[in-house]
Scaffold this motif. Structure first.
Motif, PDB file in Angstrom:
ATOM      1  N   ILE A 430      14.010  33.810  18.252  1.00  0.00           N
ATOM      2  CA  ILE A 430      13.929  33.958  16.798  1.00  0.00           C
ATOM      3  C   ILE A 430      14.555  35.275  16.367  1.00  0.00           C
ATOM      4  O   ILE A 430      15.275  35.333  15.362  1.00  0.00           O
ATOM      5  CB  ILE A 430      12.471  33.829  16.342  1.00  0.00           C
ATOM      6  N   THR A 431      14.301  36.337  17.113  1.00  0.00           N
ATOM      7  CA  THR A 431      14.954  37.611  16.790  1.00  0.00           C
ATOM      8  C   THR A 431      16.458  37.482  16.997  1.00  0.00           C
ATOM      9  O   THR A 431      17.252  38.036  16.215  1.00  0.00           O
ATOM     10  CB  THR A 431      14.378  38.736  17.660  1.00  0.00           C
ATOM     11  N   ARG A 432      16.877  36.750  18.021  1.00  0.00           N
ATOM     12  CA  ARG A 432      18.307  36.507  18.252  1.00  0.00           C
ATOM     13  C   ARG A 432      18.932  35.844  17.036  1.00  0.00           C
ATOM     14  O   ARG A 432      19.996  36.265  16.529  1.00  0.00           O
ATOM     15  CB  ARG A 432      18.486  35.619  19.494  1.00  0.00           C
ATOM     16  N   ALA A 433      18.291  34.773  16.527  1.00  0.00           N
ATOM     17  CA  ALA A 433      18.830  34.061  15.362  1.00  0.00           C
ATOM     18  C   ALA A 433      18.859  34.968  14.131  1.00  0.00           C
ATOM     19  O   ALA A 433      19.808  34.933  13.332  1.00  0.00           O
ATOM     20  CB  ALA A 433      17.995  32.816  15.087  1.00  0.00           C
ATOM     21  N   THR A 434      17.819  35.792  13.979  1.00  0.00           N
ATOM     22  CA  THR A 434      17.778  36.721  12.846  1.00  0.00           C
ATOM     23  C   THR A 434      18.928  37.723  12.922  1.00  0.00           C
ATOM     24  O   THR A 434      19.590  38.020  11.915  1.00  0.00           O
ATOM     25  CB  THR A 434      16.429  37.461  12.824  1.00  0.00           C
ATOM     26  N   VAL A 435      19.172  38.241  14.116  1.00  0.00           N
ATOM     27  CA  VAL A 435      20.240  39.224  14.294  1.00  0.00           C
ATOM     28  C   VAL A 435      21.612  38.583  14.080  1.00  0.00           C
ATOM     29  O   VAL A 435      22.514  39.196  13.487  1.00  0.00           O
ATOM     30  CB  VAL A 435      20.133  39.884  15.678  1.00  0.00           C
ATOM     31  N   ILE A 436      21.778  37.350  14.528  1.00  0.00           N
ATOM     32  CA  ILE A 436      23.044  36.653  14.278  1.00  0.00           C
ATOM     33  C   ILE A 436      23.308  36.568  12.768  1.00  0.00           C
ATOM     34  O   ILE A 436      24.424  36.830  12.297  1.00  0.00           O
ATOM     35  CB  ILE A 436      23.020  35.251  14.922  1.00  0.00           C
ATOM     36  N   ASP A 437      22.267  36.209  12.001  1.00  0.00           N
ATOM     37  CA  ASP A 437      22.423  36.145  10.541  1.00  0.00           C
ATOM     38  C   ASP A 437      22.788  37.509   9.968  1.00  0.00           C
ATOM     39  O   ASP A 437      23.626  37.624   9.063  1.00  0.00           O
ATOM     40  CB  ASP A 437      21.129  35.644   9.898  1.00  0.00           C
ATOM     41  N   LEU A 438      22.151  38.578  10.487  1.00  0.00           N
ATOM     42  CA  LEU A 438      22.418  39.918   9.984  1.00  0.00           C
ATOM     43  C   LEU A 438      23.830  40.384  10.332  1.00  0.00           C
ATOM     44  O   LEU A 438      24.489  41.056   9.530  1.00  0.00           O
ATOM     45  CB  LEU A 438      21.391  40.908  10.545  1.00  0.00           C
ATOM     46  N   VAL A 439      24.302  40.022  11.527  1.00  0.00           N
ATOM     47  CA  VAL A 439      25.668  40.381  11.922  1.00  0.00           C
ATOM     48  C   VAL A 439      26.678  39.775  10.951  1.00  0.00           C
ATOM     49  O   VAL A 439      27.623  40.438  10.490  1.00  0.00           O
ATOM     50  CB  VAL A 439      25.950  39.921  13.366  1.00  0.00           C
ATOM     51  N   ILE A 440      26.461  38.505  10.618  1.00  0.00           N
ATOM     52  CA  ILE A 440      27.363  37.827   9.682  1.00  0.00           C
ATOM     53  C   ILE A 440      27.232  38.421   8.290  1.00  0.00           C
ATOM     54  O   ILE A 440      28.219  38.664   7.584  1.00  0.00           O
ATOM     55  CB  ILE A 440      27.061  36.316   9.678  1.00  0.00           C
ATOM     56  N   LYS A 441      25.977  38.708   7.868  1.00  0.00           N
ATOM     57  CA  LYS A 441      25.741  39.289   6.547  1.00  0.00           C
ATOM     58  C   LYS A 441      26.399  40.661   6.412  1.00  0.00           C
ATOM     59  O   LYS A 441      26.860  41.045   5.337  1.00  0.00           O
ATOM     60  CB  LYS A 441      24.230  39.395   6.305  1.00  0.00           C
ATOM     61  N   GLU A 442      26.466  41.405   7.505  1.00  0.00           N
ATOM     62  CA  GLU A 442      27.081  42.727   7.492  1.00  0.00           C
ATOM     63  C   GLU A 442      28.598  42.663   7.682  1.00  0.00           C
ATOM     64  O   GLU A 442      29.239  43.697   7.894  1.00  0.00           O
ATOM     65  CB  GLU A 442      26.447  43.601   8.590  1.00  0.00           C
ATOM     66  N   LYS A 443      29.162  41.433   7.626  1.00  0.00           N
ATOM     67  CA  LYS A 443      30.614  41.215   7.630  1.00  0.00           C
ATOM     68  C   LYS A 443      31.289  41.502   8.980  1.00  0.00           C
ATOM     69  O   LYS A 443      32.471  41.829   9.037  1.00  0.00           O
ATOM     70  CB  LYS A 443      31.303  42.080   6.558  1.00  0.00           C
ATOM     71  N   VAL A 462      26.229  47.497  23.665  1.00  0.00           N
ATOM     72  CA  VAL A 462      25.391  46.374  24.108  1.00  0.00           C
ATOM     73  C   VAL A 462      23.985  46.616  23.566  1.00  0.00           C
ATOM     74  O   VAL A 462      23.518  47.757  23.538  1.00  0.00           O
ATOM     75  CB  VAL A 462      25.350  46.254  25.647  1.00  0.00           C
ATOM     76  N   TRP A 463      23.346  45.544  23.112  1.00  0.00           N
ATOM     77  CA  TRP A 463      21.943  45.655  22.740  1.00  0.00           C
ATOM     78  C   TRP A 463      21.210  44.374  23.129  1.00  0.00           C
ATOM     79  O   TRP A 463      21.835  43.333  23.348  1.00  0.00           O
ATOM     80  CB  TRP A 463      21.769  45.954  21.253  1.00  0.00           C
ATOM     81  N   ARG A 493      23.898  50.019  12.650  1.00  0.00           N
ATOM     82  CA  ARG A 493      23.983  49.318  11.364  1.00  0.00           C
ATOM     83  C   ARG A 493      23.117  48.059  11.356  1.00  0.00           C
ATOM     84  O   ARG A 493      22.413  47.774  10.383  1.00  0.00           O
ATOM     85  CB  ARG A 493      25.444  48.965  11.076  1.00  0.00           C
ATOM     86  N   ILE A 494      23.147  47.316  12.447  1.00  0.00           N
ATOM     87  CA  ILE A 494      22.314  46.105  12.528  1.00  0.00           C
ATOM     88  C   ILE A 494      20.836  46.487  12.629  1.00  0.00           C
ATOM     89  O   ILE A 494      19.959  45.812  12.073  1.00  0.00           O
ATOM     90  CB  ILE A 494      22.750  45.224  13.708  1.00  0.00           C
ATOM     91  N   GLN A 495      20.530  47.573  13.344  1.00  0.00           N
ATOM     92  CA  GLN A 495      19.135  48.046  13.407  1.00  0.00           C
ATOM     93  C   GLN A 495      18.605  48.365  12.016  1.00  0.00           C
ATOM     94  O   GLN A 495      17.477  47.995  11.665  1.00  0.00           O
ATOM     95  CB  GLN A 495      19.034  49.291  14.296  1.00  0.00           C
ATOM     96  N   ASN A 496      19.404  49.058  11.217  1.00  0.00           N
ATOM     97  CA  ASN A 496      18.987  49.406   9.856  1.00  0.00           C
ATOM     98  C   ASN A 496      18.780  48.164   9.006  1.00  0.00           C
ATOM     99  O   ASN A 496      17.818  48.070   8.220  1.00  0.00           O
ATOM    100  CB  ASN A 496      20.021  50.330   9.209  1.00  0.00           C
ATOM    101  N   ALA A 497      19.681  47.190   9.164  1.00  0.00           N
ATOM    102  CA  ALA A 497      19.539  45.942   8.410  1.00  0.00           C
ATOM    103  C   ALA A 497      18.270  45.204   8.821  1.00  0.00           C
ATOM    104  O   ALA A 497      17.575  44.605   7.986  1.00  0.00           O
ATOM    105  CB  ALA A 497      20.775  45.062   8.617  1.00  0.00           C
ATOM    106  N   TYR A 498      17.954  45.267  10.112  1.00  0.00           N
ATOM    107  CA  TYR A 498      16.746  44.607  10.613  1.00  0.00           C
ATOM    108  C   TYR A 498      15.497  45.289  10.053  1.00  0.00           C
ATOM    109  O   TYR A 498      14.539  44.625   9.651  1.00  0.00           O
ATOM    110  CB  TYR A 498      16.740  44.636  12.143  1.00  0.00           C
ATOM    111  N   ARG A 499      15.497  46.631  10.036  1.00  0.00           N
ATOM    112  CA  ARG A 499      14.349  47.355   9.477  1.00  0.00           C
ATOM    113  C   ARG A 499      14.145  47.010   8.004  1.00  0.00           C
ATOM    114  O   ARG A 499      13.009  46.841   7.546  1.00  0.00           O
ATOM    115  CB  ARG A 499      14.554  48.863   9.627  1.00  0.00           C
ATOM    116  N   THR A 500      15.239  46.908   7.274  1.00  0.00           N
ATOM    117  CA  THR A 500      15.140  46.543   5.856  1.00  0.00           C
ATOM    118  C   THR A 500      14.545  45.152   5.701  1.00  0.00           C
ATOM    119  O   THR A 500      13.676  44.914   4.843  1.00  0.00           O
ATOM    120  CB  THR A 500      16.531  46.598   5.201  1.00  0.00           C
ATOM    121  N   LEU A 501      14.979  44.229   6.557  1.00  0.00           N
ATOM    122  CA  LEU A 501      14.482  42.852   6.488  1.00  0.00           C
ATOM    123  C   LEU A 501      12.995  42.792   6.795  1.00  0.00           C
ATOM    124  O   LEU A 501      12.234  42.106   6.110  1.00  0.00           O
ATOM    125  CB  LEU A 501      15.273  41.967   7.454  1.00  0.00           C
TER     126      LEU A 501
END
Length: 515
Positions: A430-443, A462-463, A493-501
């Motif tokens: 589930i975290t994987r799917a969330t991060v995939i969405d965030l990667v795309i959202k962050e362009k 790598v993360w 950048r993805i970490q920050n987006a995840y914290r915001t989410l």
């Protein structure tokens, strides 16, 4: 001083509380060997028979030769003038009846002797039939609690420890009682003793053959099935007292308890089945499928600022996994949520907390896309990782491409492009799917593809992802530094987006309104 007279003095009374068949007579003989103590064998027995009306073969003789006035016994016998520094009183817990004065508990030094009812019951039925009242374990718990409330919690020793390490156990007991240990306590002469009660011919035949504490026999006698219910009824009382046994014997030491990363979890309350239990009681049966075959499914949940992040997504996967394993009688979504919210409220865990949610029973499967508890492949990989002094181990699919780590999903960045393995041989987290969405959202450009181990070796960043660790930067793989050895710009950048989410979403935990 005239011949035959002895000087009487104010001494200290040591009260031993036990259930029948608990080595209480052997322990009395042990203390009787000291040069600074006199001994009383069950001084409240006559009062017990008079008040309860219980029948014994020796009842009439006992009532004619011992005072049955309990309070008079307490005042004039138990706390009466002493010839020696200490007086040892062997008491059966069931003999402390409501008519006895509170002075009995408020004065002197007290300790409790326990024995597993599994070892008591097979030999009990010689003079009177066994019953919960006769065993007296409930009374022992009451005595412990009363002394605890008085600010004087008593030492507790176990009869099996006395058998297996008498010196270590007796030394510890003497230390707790504030008296010096004497080696004479380890041996006594065989045969009847002047200190024996009138009932000795009915109960003491075995101990009269002894000269000390003997180690337990290698194998027990068969347990009578007719006593199973009584054993089941009495065992929790024994276990409650067993928790308070002082660990003095070298034979009692096993592997040290692991330290807890979060000390507050030492007092955690846990939901098991359909009830909340303290940490020590949070156990499942050995017959449960998760014990027998690792046959269970699970989810990890994170709590942020009063909300459970991605709760419904986790429950969706839990139900999907349970269905794949052909679970039956699965609790409803609302019932599971209620258990989660109840547990969180009781523990006061409303932020920065992690839950392991486990649902057991079903047909075993090791399909990596089912979130099952049979993690032997992952465990073996983690063992190899530990031996290599690595935090995690990378798992490969059947063709040798990277699939995941032993506990998380994995991502890499090369020249600004994010890649992650297909979910064919890993858990689609589930975290994987969330991060995939965030990667795309962050362009960023994202590829799900086959990735070789060498590509991870040469990656810029790598993360790993998981509910517990969120996004965790990887700075070294197989001894090779990843990028510049620090979390890269894409990772941050993805970490920050995840914290915001996580701050903006999640299912609120219902709180007690006080009504």
């Amino acid at each position: 001083m005239p011949d035959g007279e002895r000087e009487m003095q104010e001494g200290e009374v040591i009260h031993s509380w036990s259930a029948p068949r608990s080595l209480s007579t052997s322990l009395m003989y042990s203390f009787a060997q000291r040069d600074d103590i006199d001994v009383l064998d069950e001084p409240l027995y006559a009062n017990f028979l008079r008040i309860t009306g219980f029948e014994r073969p020796y009842r009439d003789e006992l009532l004619s030769k011992m005072s049955s006035d309990g309070n008079k016994v307490v005042k004039d016998v138990i706390f009466g003038p002493m010839e020696k520094k200490y007086r040892y009183c062997k008491h059966m817990a069931k003999q402390r009846l409501p008519n006895i004065t509170d002075d009995l508990m408020k004065r002197g030094k007290h300790f409790i002797l326990i024995r597993n009812p599994l070892n008591i019951l097979p030999s009990f039925d010689k003079v009177s039939p066994p019953s919960f009242v006769e065993l007296g374990l409930g009374d022992l718990v009451s005595i412990y609690n009363e002394l605890y409330e008085l600010g004087n919690p008593p030492p507790v020793i176990d009869a099996e420890d006395l058998k297996n390490d008498p010196e270590g156990t007796l030394r510890g007991l003497c230390y707790d009682l504030g008296i010096p240990f004497q080696s004479s306590m380890l041996k006594w002469e065989a045969g009847p003793k002047p200190i024996d009660g009138i009932w000795a011919p009915w109960w003491y035949s075995s101990v009269h053959k002894s000269t000390g504490f003997k180690a337990s026999r290698a194998y027990p006698v068969p347990f009578p099935p007719a006593l199973y219910d009584l054993f089941e009824q009495s065992l929790p009382f024994y276990k409650m007292l067993r928790r308070h046994v002082r660990r003095t014997s070298s034979l009692q030491h096993s592997l040290p308890a692991p330290s807890l990363p979060v000390p507050a979890n030492e007092k955690i309350l846990v939901w098991v089945g359909d009830e909340i239990l303290p940490r020590e009681d949070a156990k499942v049966s050995v017959f449960d499928s998760v014990v027998q075959g690792g046959d269970a499914v699970w989810e990890g949940l994170r709590i942020y600022d009063g909300k459970v992040f991605k709760l419904n997504e986790h429950l969706d996967r839990l139900f999907d996994s349970a269905k794949a394993l052909a679970f039956i009688n699965v609790p409803s979504r609302e019932a599971i949520k209620d258990a989660i919210f109840t547990t969180l409220n009781l523990n006061g865990m409303l932020d920065n907390a992690h839950i392991r949610l486990t649902l057991t029973r079903g047909k075993k499967s090791i399909d990596s896309k089912i979130h099952h508890n049979n993690l032997i492949n992952n465990i073996l990989a983690k063992v190899e990782g530990n031996l290599a002094q690595a935090d995690d181990a990378i798992m490969l699919d059947k063709d040798g491409f990277v699939s995941e780590t032993n506990a998380t999903n994995i991502f890499m960045v090369k020249k600004g492009i994010v890649s992650t393995p297909h979910a064919d041989y890993c858990l689609p987290g589930i975290t994987r799917a969330t991060v995939i969405d965030l990667v795309i959202k962050e362009k960023f450009v994202l590829h799900e593809r086959r990735i070789s181990l060498s590509e991870f070796h040469s990656a810029d960043e790598v993360w790993t992802t998981g509910t517990m660790g969120e996004l965790t930067p990887v700075v070294m793989i197989d001894g090779r530094v990843v990028g510049n050895g620090e979390a890269g710009s894409v990772t941050r950048r993805i970490q920050n987006a995840y914290r915001t989410l996580t701050a903006e979403s999640g299912e609120p935990i219902p709180l007690n309104s006080g009504s």
